[in-house]
Design a protein around this motif. Structure first.
Motif, PDB file in Angstrom:
ATOM      1  N   ALA A 183       9.462  -9.022   2.587  1.00 14.93           N
ATOM      2  CA  ALA A 183       8.258  -8.203   2.421  1.00 14.93           C
ATOM      3  C   ALA A 183       8.359  -7.372   1.148  1.00 14.93           C
ATOM      4  CB  ALA A 183       8.056  -7.299   3.633  1.00 14.93           C
ATOM      5  N   ALA A 184       9.556  -6.853   0.858  1.00 18.48           N
ATOM      6  CA  ALA A 184       9.747  -6.090  -0.367  1.00 18.48           C
ATOM      7  C   ALA A 184       9.581  -6.977  -1.593  1.00 18.48           C
ATOM      8  CB  ALA A 184      11.126  -5.436  -0.364  1.00 18.48           C
ATOM      9  N   LEU A 185      10.163  -8.162  -1.558  1.00 17.47           N
ATOM     10  CA  LEU A 185      10.041  -9.085  -2.686  1.00 17.47           C
ATOM     11  C   LEU A 185       8.591  -9.518  -2.897  1.00 17.47           C
ATOM     12  CD1 LEU A 185      13.179 -11.315  -2.028  1.00 17.47           C
ATOM     13  CD2 LEU A 185      12.879  -9.691  -3.913  1.00 17.47           C
ATOM     14  N   ALA A 186       7.833  -9.571  -1.810  1.00 22.34           N
ATOM     15  CA  ALA A 186       6.444 -10.007  -1.905  1.00 22.34           C
ATOM     16  C   ALA A 186       5.552  -9.009  -2.631  1.00 22.34           C
ATOM     17  CB  ALA A 186       5.880 -10.278  -0.504  1.00 22.34           C
ATOM     18  N   CYS A 187       6.024  -7.781  -2.818  1.00 18.86           N
ATOM     19  CA  CYS A 187       5.211  -6.798  -3.561  1.00 18.86           C
ATOM     20  C   CYS A 187       6.011  -6.184  -4.706  1.00 18.86           C
ATOM     21  CB  CYS A 187       4.660  -5.722  -2.629  1.00 18.86           C
ATOM     22  SG  CYS A 187       5.882  -4.728  -1.773  1.00 18.86           S
ATOM     23  N   ALA A 188       7.018  -6.926  -5.195  1.00 20.67           N
ATOM     24  CA  ALA A 188       7.868  -6.428  -6.269  1.00 20.67           C
ATOM     25  C   ALA A 188       7.559  -7.128  -7.581  1.00 20.67           C
ATOM     26  CB  ALA A 188       9.343  -6.633  -5.912  1.00 20.67           C
ATOM     27  N   ASP A 189       8.043  -6.534  -8.655  1.00 19.45           N
ATOM     28  CA  ASP A 189       7.950  -7.158  -9.971  1.00 19.45           C
ATOM     29  C   ASP A 189       9.221  -7.916 -10.319  1.00 19.45           C
ATOM     30  OD1 ASP A 189       5.347  -5.953 -10.895  1.00 19.45           O
ATOM     31  OD2 ASP A 189       6.488  -4.116 -10.531  1.00 19.45           O
ATOM     32  N   PHE A 190      10.367  -7.380  -9.849  1.00 19.48           N
ATOM     33  CA  PHE A 190      11.651  -7.956 -10.223  1.00 19.48           C
ATOM     34  C   PHE A 190      12.581  -8.004  -9.013  1.00 19.48           C
ATOM     35  CE2 PHE A 190      10.009  -5.696 -13.959  1.00 19.48           C
ATOM     36  CZ  PHE A 190       9.956  -6.734 -14.883  1.00 19.48           C
ATOM     37  N   ALA A 191      13.420  -9.035  -8.982  1.00 19.67           N
ATOM     38  CA  ALA A 191      14.461  -9.151  -7.969  1.00 19.67           C
ATOM     39  C   ALA A 191      15.816  -9.079  -8.651  1.00 19.67           C
ATOM     40  CB  ALA A 191      14.337 -10.471  -7.210  1.00 19.67           C
ATOM     41  N   LYS A 236       0.834  -1.209   0.000  1.00 21.67           N
ATOM     42  CA  LYS A 236       0.000   0.000   0.000  1.00 21.67           C
ATOM     43  C   LYS A 236       0.866   1.256   0.000  1.00 21.67           C
ATOM     44  CE  LYS A 236      -3.808   2.387   2.294  1.00 21.67           C
ATOM     45  NZ  LYS A 236      -3.178   3.711   2.095  1.00 21.67           N
ATOM     46  N   ALA A 237       1.911   1.248   0.819  1.00 27.87           N
ATOM     47  CA  ALA A 237       2.797   2.413   0.880  1.00 27.87           C
ATOM     48  C   ALA A 237       3.444   2.673  -0.475  1.00 27.87           C
ATOM     49  CB  ALA A 237       3.864   2.205   1.954  1.00 27.87           C
ATOM     50  N   PHE A 238       3.906   1.613  -1.119  1.00 25.86           N
ATOM     51  CA  PHE A 238       4.508   1.763  -2.439  1.00 25.86           C
ATOM     52  C   PHE A 238       3.483   2.263  -3.458  1.00 25.86           C
ATOM     53  CE2 PHE A 238       8.204  -1.505  -1.942  1.00 25.86           C
ATOM     54  CZ  PHE A 238       8.854  -0.617  -1.109  1.00 25.86           C
ATOM     55  N   SER A 239       2.286   1.691  -3.419  1.00 26.79           N
ATOM     56  CA  SER A 239       1.245   2.094  -4.373  1.00 26.79           C
ATOM     57  C   SER A 239       0.857   3.553  -4.191  1.00 26.79           C
ATOM     58  CB  SER A 239       0.010   1.207  -4.207  1.00 26.79           C
ATOM     59  OG  SER A 239       0.309  -0.133  -4.536  1.00 26.79           O
ATOM     60  N   ASP A 240       0.884   4.019  -2.953  1.00 31.38           N
ATOM     61  CA  ASP A 240       0.550   5.417  -2.676  1.00 31.38           C
ATOM     62  C   ASP A 240       1.627   6.377  -3.172  1.00 31.38           C
ATOM     63  OD1 ASP A 240      -1.819   4.690  -1.484  1.00 31.38           O
ATOM     64  OD2 ASP A 240      -1.039   4.771   0.565  1.00 31.38           O
ATOM     65  N   CYS A 241       2.848   5.852  -3.369  1.00 37.52           N
ATOM     66  CA  CYS A 241       3.979   6.730  -3.696  1.00 37.52           C
ATOM     67  C   CYS A 241       4.463   6.630  -5.137  1.00 37.52           C
ATOM     68  CB  CYS A 241       5.164   6.423  -2.775  1.00 37.52           C
ATOM     69  SG  CYS A 241       4.898   6.819  -1.043  1.00 37.52           S
ATOM     70  N   ASP A 242       4.202   5.500  -5.800  1.00 44.56           N
ATOM     71  CA  ASP A 242       4.868   5.275  -7.083  1.00 44.56           C
ATOM     72  C   ASP A 242       3.975   5.511  -8.300  1.00 44.56           C
ATOM     73  OD1 ASP A 242       3.195   3.078  -7.284  1.00 44.56           O
ATOM     74  OD2 ASP A 242       4.778   1.574  -7.184  1.00 44.56           O
ATOM     75  N   GLY A 243       2.806   6.096  -8.088  1.00 46.79           N
ATOM     76  CA  GLY A 243       1.875   6.264  -9.201  1.00 46.79           C
ATOM     77  C   GLY A 243       2.391   7.126 -10.331  1.00 46.79           C
ATOM     78  N   ALA A 244       3.234   8.094 -10.023  1.00 50.48           N
ATOM     79  CA  ALA A 244       3.742   8.998 -11.057  1.00 50.48           C
ATOM     80  C   ALA A 244       5.117   8.573 -11.570  1.00 50.48           C
ATOM     81  CB  ALA A 244       3.821  10.417 -10.506  1.00 50.48           C
ATOM     82  N   CYS A 245       5.530   7.348 -11.260  1.00 54.42           N
ATOM     83  CA  CYS A 245       6.865   6.895 -11.626  1.00 54.42           C
ATOM     84  C   CYS A 245       6.804   5.773 -12.658  1.00 54.42           C
ATOM     85  CB  CYS A 245       7.611   6.384 -10.392  1.00 54.42           C
ATOM     86  SG  CYS A 245       7.931   7.678  -9.174  1.00 54.42           S
ATOM     87  N   ASP A 246       7.892   5.633 -13.403  1.00 49.06           N
ATOM     88  CA  ASP A 246       8.025   4.537 -14.353  1.00 49.06           C
ATOM     89  C   ASP A 246       8.689   3.322 -13.703  1.00 49.06           C
ATOM     90  OD1 ASP A 246       7.044   6.119 -16.553  1.00 49.06           O
ATOM     91  OD2 ASP A 246       8.994   7.127 -16.567  1.00 49.06           O
ATOM     92  N   VAL A 247       9.610   3.590 -12.804  1.00 51.14           N
ATOM     93  CA  VAL A 247      10.337   2.493 -12.160  1.00 51.14           C
ATOM     94  C   VAL A 247      10.651   2.882 -10.721  1.00 51.14           C
ATOM     95  CG1 VAL A 247      12.568   3.364 -12.993  1.00 51.14           C
ATOM     96  CG2 VAL A 247      12.361   0.963 -12.341  1.00 51.14           C
ATOM     97  N   MET A 248      10.614   1.886  -9.854  1.00 54.93           N
ATOM     98  CA  MET A 248      10.925   2.080  -8.434  1.00 54.93           C
ATOM     99  C   MET A 248      12.078   1.154  -8.075  1.00 54.93           C
ATOM    100  SD  MET A 248       8.323   1.660  -5.211  1.00 54.93           S
ATOM    101  CE  MET A 248       8.718   2.313  -3.597  1.00 54.93           C
ATOM    102  N   ILE A 249      13.167   1.715  -7.581  1.00 54.20           N
ATOM    103  CA  ILE A 249      14.319   0.943  -7.141  1.00 54.20           C
ATOM    104  C   ILE A 249      14.269   0.858  -5.625  1.00 54.20           C
ATOM    105  CG2 ILE A 249      16.833   0.768  -7.112  1.00 54.20           C
ATOM    106  CD1 ILE A 249      15.610   0.449  -9.882  1.00 54.20           C
ATOM    107  N   VAL A 250      14.298  -0.358  -5.089  1.00 56.31           N
ATOM    108  CA  VAL A 250      14.134  -0.567  -3.655  1.00 56.31           C
ATOM    109  C   VAL A 250      15.423  -1.130  -3.069  1.00 56.31           C
ATOM    110  CG1 VAL A 250      12.762  -1.676  -1.854  1.00 56.31           C
ATOM    111  CG2 VAL A 250      11.676  -1.023  -4.021  1.00 56.31           C
ATOM    112  N   ASP A 251      16.048  -0.365  -2.178  1.00 60.25           N
ATOM    113  CA  ASP A 251      17.234  -0.830  -1.466  1.00 60.25           C
ATOM    114  C   ASP A 251      16.787  -1.509  -0.173  1.00 60.25           C
ATOM    115  OD1 ASP A 251      19.972  -1.194  -0.990  1.00 60.25           O
ATOM    116  OD2 ASP A 251      20.041   0.599   0.272  1.00 60.25           O
TER     117      ASP A 251
END
Length: 272
Positions: free
Chosen positions: A135-143, A109-124
């Motif tokens: 938890a990050a992998l559970a809501c990611a597209d790529f690892a 939910k936090a990611f969805s609330d923040c990434d709407g205007a972005c093309d790609v999200m890089i998660v450290d």
């Protein structure tokens, strides 16, 4: 929704945050609207940018409802690049922060609330494959797995791949392995090259682009800037390396998403 790329590693000290920061910069300079999220309880991205523990609100406050998504995301001076910092977090509150990140649905939910205007999200993520990273992998597209070219790290690659596969089958079927990225490659050390050769020969998902061990990264971190921002020629070779990495990763994402661009066949020609 932005493509979410989680950068993870089984062990610490592999240059994961360096990769996250400089890859995000390279993508933004390619015209991709990029959001860099810091999930490390130590605030590794903030530390790399010379920001203290109390300077930037971010994910911690967003998860607890103290700030809105627009207040949690910080615009940078580079057009197209924004940050979702870890937030203000006292060391004694790390366990509760990790628990909140791992709460089912909270991070997505936090990611969805923040990434709407972005093309790609890089998660450290923090080192290891604990509850924050999973938890990050559970809501990611790529690892993207960062892998240091040493024998001990080589033995851990299988463990990381097993975790990714487990999350694919039990929690997030859209998760795909983007690649295994060799890091801290030492040009002068034979053992480093031997491990690099082994990873290239033994793992088909290993990337062609590598990240070497170089003083440019240490200097950039000391100044609190990405390597491209060093100026002059100091970080130019490594900045170009991240351009190559961004290109290779985008190509892989397009193929995995069925969006690969095929160039039109050129006609046969003669030189003389």
């Amino acid at each position: 929704m932005a493509r979410r790329v989680v950068i993870a590693s089984q062990k610490g000290g592999v240059g994961k945050t360096t990769v996250a920061l400089n890859l995000a910069v390279a993508l933004a300079e390619r015209g991709r609207r990029t959001l860099l999220a810091d999930l490390d309880p130590q605030g590794a991205v903030g530390l790399s940018l010379a920001k203290g523990d109390s300077e930037l609100a971010g994910l911690a406050e967003l998860l607890s409802g103290v700030v809105s998504p627009s207040e949690a995301v910080v615009a940078t001076r580079l057009k197209g690049l924004s940050l979702l910092p870890r937030g203000r977090l006292d060391a004694v509150d790390v366990d509760s922060f990790e628990a909140e990140v791992a709460r089912p649905g909270a991070l997505d939910k936090a990611f969805s609330d923040c990434d709407g205007a972005c093309d790609v999200m890089i998660v450290d993520t923090p080192s290891g494959l604990g509850r924050v990273t999973t938890a990050a992998l559970a809501c990611a597209d790529f690892a993207l797995l960062a892998f240091q070219t040493e024998s001990l790290a080589l033995r851990s690659v299988g463990q990381a791949l097993k975790v990714v596969e487990h999350i694919q089958t039990t929690r997030n079927p859209r998760l795909r392995l983007l690649g295994i990225l060799p890091t801290l490659v030492e040009r002068e050390r034979h053992g480093s090259h031997a491990v690099l050769s082994e990873i290239w020969n033994g793992f088909p998902d290993a990337l062609e682009t590598i990240v070497p061990r170089t003083e440019a990264f240490a200097r950039a971190s000391g100044l609190g800037v990405p390597v491209r921002f060093l100026g002059g020629e100091a970080g130019a070779p490594e900045a170009r390396r991240f351009d190559l990495l961004a290109d290779e990763l985008e190509g892989r994402m397009n193929r995995l998403d069925g969006m690969e661009r095929f160039h039109e066949a050129e006609p046969a020609r003669q030189l003389l």
